[in-house]
Scaffold this active site. Structure first.
Site, PDB file in Angstrom:
ATOM      1  N   GLU A  24       0.843  -1.204   0.000  1.00  0.00           N
ATOM      2  CA  GLU A  24       0.000   0.000   0.000  1.00  0.00           C
ATOM      3  C   GLU A  24       0.886   1.265   0.000  1.00  0.00           C
ATOM      4  O   GLU A  24       1.816   1.386   0.792  1.00  0.00           O
ATOM      5  CB  GLU A  24      -0.835  -0.042   1.293  1.00  0.00           C
ATOM      6  CG  GLU A  24      -1.822   1.077   1.470  1.00  0.00           C
ATOM      7  CD  GLU A  24      -2.671   0.905   2.748  1.00  0.00           C
ATOM      8  OE1 GLU A  24      -2.356   0.020   3.580  1.00  0.00           O
ATOM      9  OE2 GLU A  24      -3.655   1.650   2.907  1.00  0.00           O
TER      10      GLU A  24
ATOM     11  N   LYS B 224      -9.013   2.279  -2.552  1.00  0.00           N
ATOM     12  CA  LYS B 224      -9.426   1.622  -1.305  1.00  0.00           C
ATOM     13  C   LYS B 224     -10.873   1.981  -0.964  1.00  0.00           C
ATOM     14  O   LYS B 224     -11.253   3.154  -0.980  1.00  0.00           O
ATOM     15  CB  LYS B 224      -8.494   2.125  -0.207  1.00  0.00           C
ATOM     16  CG  LYS B 224      -8.518   1.379   1.097  1.00  0.00           C
ATOM     17  CD  LYS B 224      -7.389   1.967   2.003  1.00  0.00           C
ATOM     18  CE  LYS B 224      -7.221   1.202   3.299  1.00  0.00           C
ATOM     19  NZ  LYS B 224      -6.077   1.737   4.085  1.00  0.00           N
TER      20      LYS B 224
ATOM     21  N   CYS C 197      -5.625  -3.325   2.159  1.00  0.00           N
ATOM     22  CA  CYS C 197      -5.581  -3.340   3.631  1.00  0.00           C
ATOM     23  C   CYS C 197      -6.964  -3.407   4.318  1.00  0.00           C
ATOM     24  O   CYS C 197      -7.523  -4.476   4.475  1.00  0.00           O
ATOM     25  CB  CYS C 197      -4.769  -2.163   4.121  1.00  0.00           C
ATOM     26  SG  CYS C 197      -3.953  -2.453   5.716  1.00  0.00           S
TER      27      CYS C 197
ATOM     28  N   SER D   6       0.267  -2.294   7.084  1.00  0.00           N
ATOM     29  CA  SER D   6      -0.366  -2.757   8.321  1.00  0.00           C
ATOM     30  C   SER D   6       0.653  -2.732   9.444  1.00  0.00           C
ATOM     31  O   SER D   6       1.570  -3.556   9.479  1.00  0.00           O
ATOM     32  CB  SER D   6      -0.901  -4.176   8.084  1.00  0.00           C
ATOM     33  OG  SER D   6      -1.373  -4.744   9.280  1.00  0.00           O
TER      34      SER D   6
ATOM     35  N   LYS E 248      -0.016  -9.330  16.557  1.00  0.00           N
ATOM     36  CA  LYS E 248      -0.924  -9.095  15.433  1.00  0.00           C
ATOM     37  C   LYS E 248      -0.728 -10.118  14.326  1.00  0.00           C
ATOM     38  O   LYS E 248      -1.630 -10.336  13.515  1.00  0.00           O
ATOM     39  CB  LYS E 248      -0.684  -7.685  14.888  1.00  0.00           C
ATOM     40  CG  LYS E 248      -1.749  -7.214  13.901  1.00  0.00           C
ATOM     41  CD  LYS E 248      -1.511  -5.751  13.548  1.00  0.00           C
ATOM     42  CE  LYS E 248      -2.541  -5.207  12.587  1.00  0.00           C
ATOM     43  NZ  LYS E 248      -2.215  -3.778  12.265  1.00  0.00           N
TER      44      LYS E 248
ATOM     45  N   SER F 134      22.411   5.443  33.114  1.00  0.00           N
ATOM     46  CA  SER F 134      22.346   5.623  34.565  1.00  0.00           C
ATOM     47  C   SER F 134      22.804   4.391  35.319  1.00  0.00           C
ATOM     48  O   SER F 134      22.977   4.438  36.531  1.00  0.00           O
ATOM     49  CB  SER F 134      20.903   5.932  34.967  1.00  0.00           C
ATOM     50  OG  SER F 134      20.107   4.774  34.786  1.00  0.00           O
TER      51      SER F 134
ATOM     52  N   ILE G 184      17.936  -0.207  34.465  1.00  0.00           N
ATOM     53  CA  ILE G 184      17.527  -1.171  33.447  1.00  0.00           C
ATOM     54  C   ILE G 184      16.987  -0.496  32.180  1.00  0.00           C
ATOM     55  O   ILE G 184      17.179  -0.984  31.069  1.00  0.00           O
ATOM     56  CB  ILE G 184      16.501  -2.179  34.032  1.00  0.00           C
ATOM     57  CG1 ILE G 184      16.210  -3.311  33.062  1.00  0.00           C
ATOM     58  CG2 ILE G 184      15.223  -1.485  34.472  1.00  0.00           C
ATOM     59  CD1 ILE G 184      17.435  -4.101  32.681  1.00  0.00           C
TER      60      ILE G 184
ATOM     61  N   LYS H  79       2.277  15.753  30.322  1.00  0.00           N
ATOM     62  CA  LYS H  79       3.656  15.281  30.105  1.00  0.00           C
ATOM     63  C   LYS H  79       3.726  14.371  28.879  1.00  0.00           C
ATOM     64  O   LYS H  79       4.664  14.432  28.103  1.00  0.00           O
ATOM     65  CB  LYS H  79       4.145  14.496  31.325  1.00  0.00           C
ATOM     66  CG  LYS H  79       4.626  15.348  32.464  1.00  0.00           C
ATOM     67  CD  LYS H  79       5.265  14.454  33.512  1.00  0.00           C
ATOM     68  CE  LYS H  79       5.587  15.248  34.764  1.00  0.00           C
ATOM     69  NZ  LYS H  79       6.133  14.382  35.823  1.00  0.00           N
TER      70      LYS H  79
END
Lengths: 578, 578
Positions: free
Chosen positions: A44, A126, A162, A189, A195, A327, A330, A547
């Site tokens: 697409e 489409k 799609c 997609s 998915k 830092s 993790i 934020k």
């Protein structure tokens, strides 16, 4: 039964790069024709990239897309490829469309063209325009209403794009009536966790409904916050997978199909003409053995999505290297590992920025990360800069904590401006959800690779990445102590995340229900969560919208990610009361 | 002809504040009934506020909106107001709607209800869902298909909601067929420059098409980046304005109308029932003289929009004061003047942050601004903080310029966190368009009041504001030298904006054509602009998208503002080549 060798070109276009994307199409068509393909299909809007957003409304871009289409058609013929029909997605429009309130300017269409003999021989627009989740197609396109079927070597091939496949009662019903032998669907997609399973089931269901084989070609690569995973596939009329491409890499899927012969008529049941490219079936030939890529487990899939998204965001924006704060924790360790996998250690610049509150293990873990991966590491102690602000402003409490994070942000941006590296923000989805971050501080960055990865998944992916390295006899990139230690922002003495937040395992469960599934406080409490905890987490989440709006873009891997997906007012007095 | 006294309540709701908005409805209905109104109307989605964005998809919010509606109906009756029909906008939904891909969850509707006798006696769901500009209603609502007519004192009143009026062939045609005596349209129609003229013409045209009088009630107030201007009005069946409310303030517009008597039938031509509230016309009474607010000129209108938007953004987010950097330049001076008008000087905190490159006139002009308005001013010299970074990082060129801006951003955020003021960013639309600002530097802030105001308009509004003060014998708030001096960022010795940018008069013309009207480079050159200048400005604009994405929200006053309106990919290789 007539045979057809199909080539599905799972490629990685760039939005707006009409020249580069055309080049991709020509190059992959050469490859497909060399492999003996009789029909080649691209994703697409491959010529423009996807999603183009407001570029769709720009007259000059609409015209340039159409011009690029005709130029590709001519070039394919010039280069000896005109005998093979090629299906490409592009932006079409109606030059004569009158201006009308609420109708996108120039009546743009999300379209597919069939190129053959140097010309555009058929077009399809489409029908179904998704306008949910990451999609805004009602804003940008007008719907097509007509079916398009081309006859190739005696096989009728119906086109769809799609969302046409995802909607019940879409063009699939018409395909069944038309008696086409193959439904070819071109797609852009985007990846979401798991998915691929959904997509395979959908293709199987639609193939059975249409009563014919179905070929699904998808885009691959990162585009801003989206990452397209490829996963192109072909199923037969019973819905069985015949061939499948890998995820997260470019591929040219070549597959031989035995397909029903077209009828005599050159018209569809509704009277529209079938475009006959080649009416006669090919003489029988030896079919190739189809390839079926094995799909990976969830951790590997997610990790691969993050690597590809980061690589393409950096590359497509004209950067080649990144800088990030290390830092010892993790989050920054996982982001560094992803960056090293995406760009190579030589293009990753870590900066350790210890403060008076930084523990020795933090410094050691940052150094260990560099030693394990080979990324560049420098250390910039922040005390003198923090002191310069403190002596002028005398900040206390949260303001003083935020100051440290902001000084680090200024350092990273200074290095970025001076040396040309793109800054990565290292925040994860859990902390972003509840606003546990400093705006203009640790939220600084051009891209936030793990913005949509919950903290518990950060640990899981880190563990997986290290285990994968160990399996392969390589050095695990992430310091084990970064994985095992208690999370802390280290902005005041002895601070732990759990001072401010519930345990991440619980927090992530609540957030998943609230953010991804839109459950109410009452629903959550009914599930057995502690009411106080529910109210606290929901209130933090409801008030962190501001934020989140100013957070950098990041890879979207879940259905209701922050950013393009979840759209809330900043000013809202709504509170879940349960 | 039957008479009807109509009350249009131009009120300022807050998104999500179901309790407060209900209170508004009750209070204004009391006022309307005391004024003798026979029918009271409130804006689109007044109960929930508008736009609610993803809250529309949340089941608990859908239910809460419906509950609030019923509770308001009951409360109106309890308080002796049940005899007067009241039209309110709210979020409706279909509790039984099955989940379907692409259909908003719970089938939410943008709806109007007629409350009478303690009950909801009629409902209407918006037919036309705008999905362009600032609107995303296909994402949030399903369309209504039915007409709603209520008979009030022998007059048939047809309902419509906002976009229903704007669309050719909308419900207006059905109103003409139904023979209604009044078309009542409830709206949440955001301000754009000069939209009031357009709106008046539209109402006149539709009244003539419908063959009946038209009453238009609009919301007022700021909501995130939008500002609603009110401008409620009533036109007669010839399209003449009978009554009109002012812009940018709450109002209760009371107007007596002579309207055609309803027919005998209690069904519409399509068979739907008319809701008969009171079938008999009132005995004749003395009509009030209608008020028609005079509309202001363009500068006053824009300035008022900016003041209201800022006041509501601050207030609705729970703040009462703001802090901003005062450079002595025109942008921060205009923002300070707007803030003083919105919040009072006692709630405005200016910070002068001189560097070694700051001129004496900059410091003087900042002090003059404070003296003229009475806002709080403090000075924080940035040298020691800049030096602390410089001695660690050794930045040069643009990196060193950006550093100064970022140090100022950290100072403003520190003061904000410490003292609780909301930070205002002072950038204008011209510099934002071309990326002439420092991300995490002067772009720091929670709200950017003049984000959608071009530089030439910044001067015009400043001049207007000072002239208005002079007319009224007040001290002009803006230092004249801030208006007259050459613009400079003062980040290096002798720097002027014109070192990097064309003259603003030319730049703003090019930007208006390119951003607002989507003209191409070729179009601009054909208009006589210098080709090199066109290419330079377009390239700057195309590559500044990333900065614009992370810029704070700001008041939207033009049709293609940055922010919610203009949506471009960050990663795009498209370049206008002309």
């Amino acid at each position: 039964m007539p045979q057809l060798r199909l080539a599905l070109a799972q490629v990685n276009p760039t939005v707006g790069d009409l020249v580069g994307n055309a080049e991709l199409v020509v190059r992959r068509t050469h490859e497909a024709v060399r492999a003996g393909a009789h029909l080649v299909a691209f994703p697409e809007m491959v010529l423009t990239g996807y999603p183009v957003e407001d570029l769709a409304l720009r007259r000059s871009f609409q015209r340039a897309s159409r011009a690029a289409l005709h130029s590709v058609a001519a070039r394919l013929a010039d280069e000896g490829l005109g005998g093979t029909p090629v299906v490409v997605g592009y932006l079409d429009h109606d030059e004569a469309a009158a201006a009308q309130l609420g109708v996108p300017r120039g009546a743009p269409m999300n379209a597919a063209a069939v190129l053959h003999g140097g010309r555009v021989v058929a077009r399809y627009a489409k029908h179904h325009l998704p306008n949910y989740g990451v999609f805004d197609e009602f804003r940008y396109f007008v719907s097509g209403t007509r079916q398009t079927v081309v006859r190739v070597h005696g096989v009728d091939v119906a086109l769809a794009i799609c969302e046409d496949l995802w909607q019940d009662g879409g063009p699939v019903a018409a395909v069944a009536e038309s008696g086409a032998g193959l439904l070819l669907v071109i797609n852009g997609s985007p990846y979401e966790s798991d998915k691929d399973d959904l997509r395979r089931e959908l293709c199987a269901t639609r193939a059975r409904e249409a009563g014919c084989a179905l070929a699904y070609v998808n885009m691959v690569g990162g585009q801003d916050e989206l990452v397209f995973d490829g996963d192109s596939l072909v199923v037969d009329l019973r819905g069985e997978v015949v061939s499948r491409a890998p995820q997260f890499e470019e591929a040219l899927l070549i597959v031989d199909l035995d397909l029903p012969a077209a009828g005599e008529s050159t018209r569809l049941p509704d009277g529209e003409p079938i475009t006959v490219i080649s009416p006669i079936a090919l003489p029988p030939y030896a079919a190739l053995t189809p390839t079926i890529a094995t799909h990976t487990d969830r951790d590997e899939e997610t990790y691969s999505a993050l690597v590809l998204a980061l690589r393409d965001y950096v590359r497509k924006n004209g950067f080649s290297s990144v800088v990030l704060g290390l830092s010892g924790g993790i989050d920054s360790a996982l982001v560094a590992a992803i960056a090293v996998d995406a760009l190579g250690a030589e293009n990753v610049y870590g900066v350790s920025m210890p403060s008076v509150h930084s523990s020795q293990h933090s410094r050691d873990d940052a150094a260990d990360m560099a030693a394990r991966t080979g990324l560049h590491l420098r250390s910039v102690a922040i005390a003198s800069m923090v002191d310069a602000f403190e002596s002028e402003l005398g900040l206390t409490g949260l303001a003083a904590e935020n100051l440290q994070a902001r000084v680090r942000g200024v350092i990273l941006m200074g290095i970025s401006n001076q040396e040309g590296h793109l800054v990565l923000a290292t925040g994860n989805k859990s902390e972003l959800a509840v606003g546990y971050s400093t705006i203009y501080g640790d939220a600084v960055g051009a891209f936030a690779p793990i913005k949509d990865v919950a903290k518990t998944r950060v640990w899981a992916l880190s563990t997986w990445r290290n285990a994968r390295a160990a399996e392969r006899g390589q050095t695990p990139p992430i310091p084990p102590s970064s994985i095992t230690k208690e999370p802390s922002a280290e902005l005041r003495p002895g601070q732990l995340d759990t001072d401010s937040l519930p345990d991440y395992a619980v927090l992530d469960d609540v957030l998943d229900d609230y953010v991804e599934h839109d459950l109410s406080a009452a629903d959550l409490i009914a599930q057995g969560f502690d009411p106080d905890l529910v109210h606290r987490v929901l209130r933090l989440t409801d008030t962190a919208e501001y934020k989140r709006r100013q957070y950098p873009p990041g890879t979207k891997i879940s259905p209701r990610a922050f950013g393009r997906d979840r759209r809330l007012p900043i000013t809202s007095r709504w509170r879940e009361e349960g």
